[in-house]
Design an enzyme around this catalytic site. Structure first.
Site, PDB file in Angstrom:
ATOM      1  N   LYS A 299       0.895  -1.162   0.000  1.00  0.00           N
ATOM      2  CA  LYS A 299       0.000   0.000   0.000  1.00  0.00           C
ATOM      3  C   LYS A 299       0.928   1.204   0.000  1.00  0.00           C
ATOM      4  O   LYS A 299       1.636   1.439   0.983  1.00  0.00           O
ATOM      5  CB  LYS A 299      -0.872  -0.020   1.242  1.00  0.00           C
ATOM      6  CG  LYS A 299      -1.710   1.247   1.452  1.00  0.00           C
ATOM      7  CD  LYS A 299      -2.629   1.106   2.673  1.00  0.00           C
ATOM      8  CE  LYS A 299      -3.450   2.361   2.929  1.00  0.00           C
ATOM      9  NZ  LYS A 299      -4.386   2.181   4.067  1.00  0.00           N
ATOM     10  N   GLU A 303      -3.454   7.124   2.115  1.00  0.00           N
ATOM     11  CA  GLU A 303      -3.797   7.312   3.530  1.00  0.00           C
ATOM     12  C   GLU A 303      -2.550   7.414   4.406  1.00  0.00           C
ATOM     13  O   GLU A 303      -2.448   6.785   5.455  1.00  0.00           O
ATOM     14  CB  GLU A 303      -4.699   6.174   4.008  1.00  0.00           C
ATOM     15  CG  GLU A 303      -6.016   6.117   3.241  1.00  0.00           C
ATOM     16  CD  GLU A 303      -6.982   5.058   3.749  1.00  0.00           C
ATOM     17  OE1 GLU A 303      -6.516   4.015   4.211  1.00  0.00           O
ATOM     18  OE2 GLU A 303      -8.198   5.303   3.659  1.00  0.00           O
ATOM     19  N   LYS A 372      -9.523  -2.546  -5.656  1.00  0.00           N
ATOM     20  CA  LYS A 372     -10.725  -2.854  -4.883  1.00  0.00           C
ATOM     21  C   LYS A 372     -11.918  -3.034  -5.819  1.00  0.00           C
ATOM     22  O   LYS A 372     -11.935  -2.495  -6.927  1.00  0.00           O
ATOM     23  CB  LYS A 372     -11.014  -1.744  -3.868  1.00  0.00           C
ATOM     24  CG  LYS A 372     -10.051  -1.774  -2.675  1.00  0.00           C
ATOM     25  CD  LYS A 372     -10.454  -0.811  -1.557  1.00  0.00           C
ATOM     26  CE  LYS A 372      -9.453  -0.912  -0.404  1.00  0.00           C
ATOM     27  NZ  LYS A 372      -9.766  -0.007   0.720  1.00  0.00           N
ATOM     28  N   ASP A 377     -14.535   2.461  -1.580  1.00  0.00           N
ATOM     29  CA  ASP A 377     -13.888   1.743  -0.484  1.00  0.00           C
ATOM     30  C   ASP A 377     -14.840   0.755   0.177  1.00  0.00           C
ATOM     31  O   ASP A 377     -15.315   1.013   1.276  1.00  0.00           O
ATOM     32  CB  ASP A 377     -13.398   2.792   0.544  1.00  0.00           C
ATOM     33  CG  ASP A 377     -12.458   2.204   1.572  1.00  0.00           C
ATOM     34  OD1 ASP A 377     -12.183   1.006   1.486  1.00  0.00           O
ATOM     35  OD2 ASP A 377     -12.007   2.966   2.446  1.00  0.00           O
ATOM     36  N   GLU A 405     -16.447  -4.306   7.579  1.00  0.00           N
ATOM     37  CA  GLU A 405     -16.224  -2.974   8.140  1.00  0.00           C
ATOM     38  C   GLU A 405     -17.402  -2.047   7.875  1.00  0.00           C
ATOM     39  O   GLU A 405     -17.783  -1.248   8.724  1.00  0.00           O
ATOM     40  CB  GLU A 405     -14.948  -2.387   7.519  1.00  0.00           C
ATOM     41  CG  GLU A 405     -14.683  -0.942   7.902  1.00  0.00           C
ATOM     42  CD  GLU A 405     -13.424  -0.375   7.248  1.00  0.00           C
ATOM     43  OE1 GLU A 405     -12.705  -1.122   6.546  1.00  0.00           O
ATOM     44  OE2 GLU A 405     -13.152   0.831   7.444  1.00  0.00           O
ATOM     45  N   HIS A 531     -20.803   5.838   2.076  1.00  0.00           N
ATOM     46  CA  HIS A 531     -19.940   6.483   3.069  1.00  0.00           C
ATOM     47  C   HIS A 531     -20.686   7.381   4.053  1.00  0.00           C
ATOM     48  O   HIS A 531     -20.212   8.448   4.420  1.00  0.00           O
ATOM     49  CB  HIS A 531     -18.818   7.279   2.388  1.00  0.00           C
ATOM     50  CG  HIS A 531     -17.471   6.882   2.900  1.00  0.00           C
ATOM     51  ND1 HIS A 531     -17.159   6.910   4.239  1.00  0.00           N
ATOM     52  CD2 HIS A 531     -16.369   6.423   2.272  1.00  0.00           C
ATOM     53  CE1 HIS A 531     -15.922   6.480   4.406  1.00  0.00           C
ATOM     54  NE2 HIS A 531     -15.421   6.156   3.242  1.00  0.00           N
TER      55      HIS A 531
END
Ligand code: BDP
Length: 712
Positions: A299, A303, A372, A377, A405, A531
């Site tokens: 990664k 972020e 992804k 996300d 999640e 989100h």
């Protein structure tokens, strides 16, 4: 006398007790006795296990068959000779197998052939493959057939996996904290490794092998460089040794700045020769101890993680430098495309494509880019990622999140097979109509090119492995779809349910599973919303959140609700993210009349008064969806209650209690979102709608700082 009576009572109680309580540890490998008639039939078809080769993996296959068939038939099945009902296993190294003329050329290294054939005039079932791992996969398939059909008669199966890399990604930190984990601590007890090899490592490998998973990335993508230190390499070596006979390779998430942090260099610039040399030495050191080490997952520049961008180098520069280090050993690099940067004013949905599509063809051939499933996300519903089909010269693997999640953590019953199927079957129209995401994944970009899929694991130290009984289904379904991305979610649910709950309970369980994903979409974020989560831990609703450092971390950025309407304009009048899809899709998504309603607010800012397919206005429809989601959970509760007595009491009770939590939280989502959107839109609730019991301010004030998954 009293004492004696006590013993009788106790003995009576034991006698009356149902079969041993189940806690879910056995997963779908329970091998409980089949109904009598089927058990008898299978017993005649499974009288002995015959093998000619000595190999640790073939040994595991034989042991598994003995264990499984003994359990299913209630009779001890053991090694033996070719008699009627023998199960003969092996590769063409066995003269007996070679002599059968089975189509082994077509099944590759990991495939298998299962056949009912006569050997020396005896009725046998053969499990044949080109390699021991194929034999093991074949053995597990045979056991699945026995469990789900209750028979081993007239078997003829030829199969091979369609994807090469079928990997779990553990987001496990070295202190055993699992990022976004809801199933306890990390399985990897680094402190006790390499001295102590927890038997659970073997059970883990066995479960994965049973569904064809052939690799595991041990640590979090937000990686600590320490995993590359010599002492950790020794620990990984132990795990690799345990996993090897099960066909599972180990991989590691590498921190791009490791040469600075543990190598004493001043830079991690991928074009600096010292940096490249450091990685090469590190790779040599790893491979000296783990010759079949898989490679690295990275990664980078996402972020806050370090990456080649820190030195004005591209992702390809970074990936290729690492690829060169592992190439002499046959290793690979999985480079994630999950990147976005707040400095860029660009719509976050567009950023990965903008950065990666121009790099097509620039990656070394032992690099695979990990994308992804959707462009944001792991949201409850996203369109497929536009990079699928857009990098025809670059191997791409898909990353899905098995851990939930964004879908209720471990307590919500949400079967993800249907969601993954929706993505896999999406038509990319690249290069032409009919090319699905599954096709992009399983058709190598050149002969021998890498193919694969990764699932962010939901496994931890909980006795039931996944935090809930039903989350095991997602681990299972991931393995099945990794093996065959064209697989059918319903069939997979049926197999899982029959093996996990028994054939009778499977019937009512499957429809619950099949509707469960749509339910969570409805009660969390219907119609293409996404989100809307509370900050950080993502537990519960937070559509009002507008105070986070980065614009694109805020729910208000994503839904853009105001008095006129709601949704993110990604058509040419807005960010034009739709243009990243093939032209026919770009047009469809941009056209307010043609866009599928379940993605409406992903692509459009629509008026609250827009007329929907149902005849309702958008405002009314949004509320109806929230209500529908809650109603679906209520229905699941009823369906589960009706199963009482058909499954063991312990697992039954756990599911019942979890469904009650899910019902409560679905209601919370529904009430909070409706209260908030009513406030923002200034609209009254339509007639007949039950008003949320509290004003939006009440829901805004809810804080759950200890919700799991996001912190130490
Ligand atoms: C996000 C998770 C975060 C991960 C990130 C990733 O919230 O914990 O680090 O994905 O995939 O969804 O890198």
């Amino acid at each position: 006398m009293l004492k004696w009576l006590g013993w009788v009572v106790l003995a009576g109680a034991l006698w009356a007790a149902p079969a041993r309580a189940e806690d879910g540890y056995d997963l779908w490998l329970r091998y409980r006795s089949l109904p009598t008639a089927q058990a008898g039939a299978v017993a005649t078809q499974a009288t002995a296990i015959v093998r000619d080769e000595r190999d640790p993996t073939i040994e595991l296959a034989a042991v598994e068959l003995a264990r499984g068939l003994s359990g299913l038939t209630g009779r001890a099945v053991a090694d033996g000779t070719v008699t009627d009902g023998a199960i003969v296993i092996g590769t063409a190294k066995s003269a007996r197998i070679a002599g059968l003329g089975l189509p082994l050329q077509s099944i590759g290294r990991e495939g298998f052939v299962l056949r009912s054939v006569a050997i020396d005039g005896k009725r046998t079932t053969v499990v044949a493959a080109n390699s021991p791992i194929g034999v093991l996969y074949g053995a597990f398939r045979l056991l699945r057939i026995a469990q789900t059909t209750g028979s081993l008669a007239n078997i003829s199966v030829t199969d091979r996996p369609k994807l090469g890399l079928r990997l779990l990604n553990h987001w496990d930190n070295l202190d055993r904290y699992v990022e976004r984990g809801y199933a306890g601590r990390s399985l990897w007890d680094w402190q006790k490794l390499p001295g102590f090899a927890d038997p659970r490592y073997t059970d883990y490998a066995r479960a994965n092998a049973s569904i064809g998973i052939n690799g595991t990335v041990l640590n979090n993508v937000n990686a600590s460089a320490d995993i590359l230190k010599p002492e950790f390499i020794g620990k990984i070596e132990t795990l690799a040794g345990i996993f090897r006979p099960w066909g599972i390779r180990v991989y590691v998430s590498a921190r791009f700045s490791a040469p600075i942090e543990i190598g004493g260099l001043k830079t991690a610039d991928p074009l600096d020769p010292q940096v490249a040399a450091w990685w090469k030495t590190k790779a040599d050191e790893i491979y000296a101890r783990i010759p079949d080490f898989g490679g690295f997952l990275i990664k980078a520049n996402s972020e806050g993680q370090p990456g080649p961008g820190d030195y004005q180098r591209s992702h390809a520069d970074g990936a290729n430098m690492l690829a060169a280090a592992v190439r002499p050993h046959g290793g690979i690099v999985m480079w994630r495309a999950f990147v976005y940067a707040s400095e860029k004013p660009e719509d976050r949905v567009r950023q990965a494509y903008s950065e990666f599509a121009p790099l097509d063809g620039k990656f070394a051939d032992n690099v695979i880019v990990q994308v992804k499933n959707g462009p944001i996300d792991f949201q409850p519903r996203e369109p497929f990622h536009p990079l699928f089909g857009a990098m025809p010269r670059t191997p791409l693997m898909m990353e899905v999140q098995i851990t939930k999640e964004y879908m209720g953590f471990a307590t919500h019953l949400v079967y993800l097979g249907t969601m993954w199927q929706e993505v896999l079957r999406s038509d990319t129209y690249r290069p032409r109509k009919g090319t699905t995401v599954a096709d992009v994944l399983d058709r190598p970009v050149r002969p021998g090119a890498l193919t694969g899929i990764a699932g962010v694991s939901n496994i931890g130290t909980d006795r039931n492995w996944s935090g809930s009984q039903f989350d095991q289904a997602n681990w299972y379904a991931f393995g099945r779809l990794a093996w065959n991305p064209d697989g059918d979610a319903r069939e997979i649910a049926r197999d899982w349910a029959a093996m996990t709950w028994g054939a009778a309970a499977a019937e009512p369980v499957v429809p619950m599973m099949m509707r469960s994903h749509e339910a969570v979409v409805d009660y969390m974020m219907p119609l293409g919303l996404n989100h809307l989560f509370a900050t950080g831990h993502h537990y519960g609703p937070g559509p009002w959140v507008d105070d986070l450092a980065r614009a694109d971390w805020n729910p208000v950025y994503f839904h853009k609700a105001d008095r006129n309407g709601i949704g993110f304009d990604r058509t040419p009048t807005g960010s034009d993210a739709a243009a990243q899809y093939a032209p026919v899709l770009a047009r469809r998504f941009s056209d307010p009349k043609a866009v599928p309603e379940n993605l409406l607010l992903w692509f459009h800012h629509a008026s609250w008064d827009r007329r929907m397919e149902s005849g309702r206005t958008l405002w009314e429809e949004l509320i109806a969806r929230y209500d529908r989601g809650v109603a679906e959970v209520t229905a699941m509760q009823g369906q589960w209650a009706a199963i009482e007595g058909q499954v063991d009491a312990q697992r039954f009770a756990e599911v019942r209690q979890f469904l009650a939590i899910q019902r409560q939280e679905a209601q919370w989502w529904r009430d909070a979102c409706i209260a908030y959107f009513a406030e923002v839109s200034g609209r009254p609730l339509p007639a007949g709608v039950t008003p949320p019991p509290h004003p939006a301010s009440y829901y805004k004030a809810i804080r759950t700082p200890w919700a799991p998954g996001n912190g130490k």
